[in-house]
Design an enzyme around this catalytic site. Structure first.
Site, mmCIF file in Angstrom:
data_model
loop_
_atom_site.group_PDB
_atom_site.id
_atom_site.type_symbol
_atom_site.label_atom_id
_atom_site.label_comp_id
_atom_site.label_asym_id
_atom_site.label_seq_id
_atom_site.Cartn_x
_atom_site.Cartn_y
_atom_site.Cartn_z
ATOM 1 N N ALA A 63 0.855 -1.177 0.000
ATOM 2 C CA ALA A 63 0.000 0.000 0.000
ATOM 3 C C ALA A 63 0.900 1.239 0.000
ATOM 4 O O ALA A 63 2.076 1.182 0.372
ATOM 5 C CB ALA A 63 -0.918 -0.007 1.216
ATOM 6 N N GLY A 108 0.381 -5.127 0.906
ATOM 7 C CA GLY A 108 -0.821 -5.216 0.081
ATOM 8 C C GLY A 108 -0.622 -5.999 -1.193
ATOM 9 O O GLY A 108 -1.578 -6.559 -1.736
ATOM 10 N N GLU A 111 -0.951 -9.570 -0.230
ATOM 11 C CA GLU A 111 -2.380 -9.772 0.027
ATOM 12 C C GLU A 111 -3.176 -9.845 -1.273
ATOM 13 O O GLU A 111 -4.111 -10.639 -1.392
ATOM 14 C CB GLU A 111 -2.887 -8.647 0.926
ATOM 15 C CG GLU A 111 -2.332 -8.751 2.349
ATOM 16 C CD GLU A 111 -2.550 -7.501 3.178
ATOM 17 O OE1 GLU A 111 -2.930 -7.633 4.350
ATOM 18 O OE2 GLU A 111 -2.313 -6.383 2.664
ATOM 19 N N GLU A 131 4.363 -5.155 7.676
ATOM 20 C CA GLU A 131 3.604 -4.104 8.355
ATOM 21 C C GLU A 131 4.038 -3.849 9.797
ATOM 22 O O GLU A 131 4.075 -2.690 10.232
ATOM 23 C CB GLU A 131 2.104 -4.436 8.318
ATOM 24 C CG GLU A 131 1.455 -4.268 6.954
ATOM 25 C CD GLU A 131 1.526 -5.509 6.079
ATOM 26 O OE1 GLU A 131 0.867 -5.543 5.032
ATOM 27 O OE2 GLU A 131 2.246 -6.470 6.458
#
Length: 258
Positions: A63, A108, A111, A131
């Site tokens: 992200a 992300g 993911e 993260e």
């Protein structure tokens, strides 16, 4: 849709995360573009299988930290809800999906790959959930999909250490199915996609749905759904044609997908 593109190659739709100057990092606009492209894939009856990949040297590097760094707790929750909604749409797409991970798949990006049905990787691919090293948890399904795919202990180690692993380690762990030379990756992804597209699509989609639903429930409920899917296939022309050919010792060459 500058940040996510869709190219149709026969029965295969190639979805490309296209923000290479930022290593395809996910911000609001990238997610919204992906949302719209997924709708196009679902609605296009000519697309039977989708391949998700990234432009440049990254699949998705994560992200967008620049955007996230100033978020309040309320704004961050909304961003997580947005990402999770879109990744669930990808996971629940009626059509099979293949992640062709060409480079960095971190946060992300990892993911995103896990929301696809099948993952294959370039030898240059890197995976991780970094993260906790940034003071946050995974936010787009990492704490949920990773243990389902690689087991709780492996997921705990990857998430809690924030370490990055290479493609060979990802394959050993079961995060990806195959690893290829970079120049072979897309050809192999398309080969796999076309092999899926060559089968009876009602059966393919019902099989995907049965697997997805079964992963979320107990064995009795899952097998009950499988029985429904199994029975439904017997109402299709493809079942009639394929079984008739088999009984007659013939080989069916194409399906009507109905």
């Amino acid at each position: 849709m500058a940040f996510v593109t869709l190219e149709q190659k026969g029965p295969v739709g190639v979805i490309t995360m296209n923000r290479p100057e930022a290593l395809n990092a996910l911000n609001d606009q990238v997610l919204q573009d992906l949302d719209q492209v997924l709708d196009q894939v679902e609605e296009n009856e000519e697309i039977l299988v989708a391949v998700v990949t990234g432009a440049g040297r990254s699949f998705v590097a994560g992200a967008d930290i620049g955007q996230m760094s100033t978020l309040t707790a309320v704004e961050a929750k909304k961003f997580g809800i947005l990402g999770n909604r879109i990744f669930l749409k990808l996971e629940n797409l009626s059509k099979p999906t293949i992640a062709a991970v060409n480079g960095f798949a971190l946060g992300g990006g990892c993911e995103l790959s896990m929301a696809c049905d099948i993952r294959i990787a370039s030898e240059k691919a890197k995976f991780g959930q970094p993260e906790v090293g940034l003071g946050i948890t995974p936010g787009f399904g990492g704490t949920q999909r990773l243990p389902r795919i690689v087991g709780a202990a492996n997921a705990m180690e990857l998430i809690l250490t924030a370490k990055t692993i290479n493609a060979a380690q990802a394959k050993e762990m079961g995060l990806v199915s195959h690893v290829y030379a970079p120049e072979e990756l897309m050809d192999k992804a398309l080969e796999l996609a076309n092999a899926i597209a060559a089968n009876a699509q009602v059966a393919v989609r019902q099989s995907k749905a049965a697997i997805r639903r079964g992963l979320q429930t107990d064995m009795a409920t899952g097998t009950a759904y499988e029985s429904e899917a199994f029975g439904l296939c017997f109402a299709t022309e493809d079942q009639k044609d394929a079984m008739k050919a088999f009984v007659n010792k013939e080989k069916i060459t194409s399906f009507k997908n109905r």
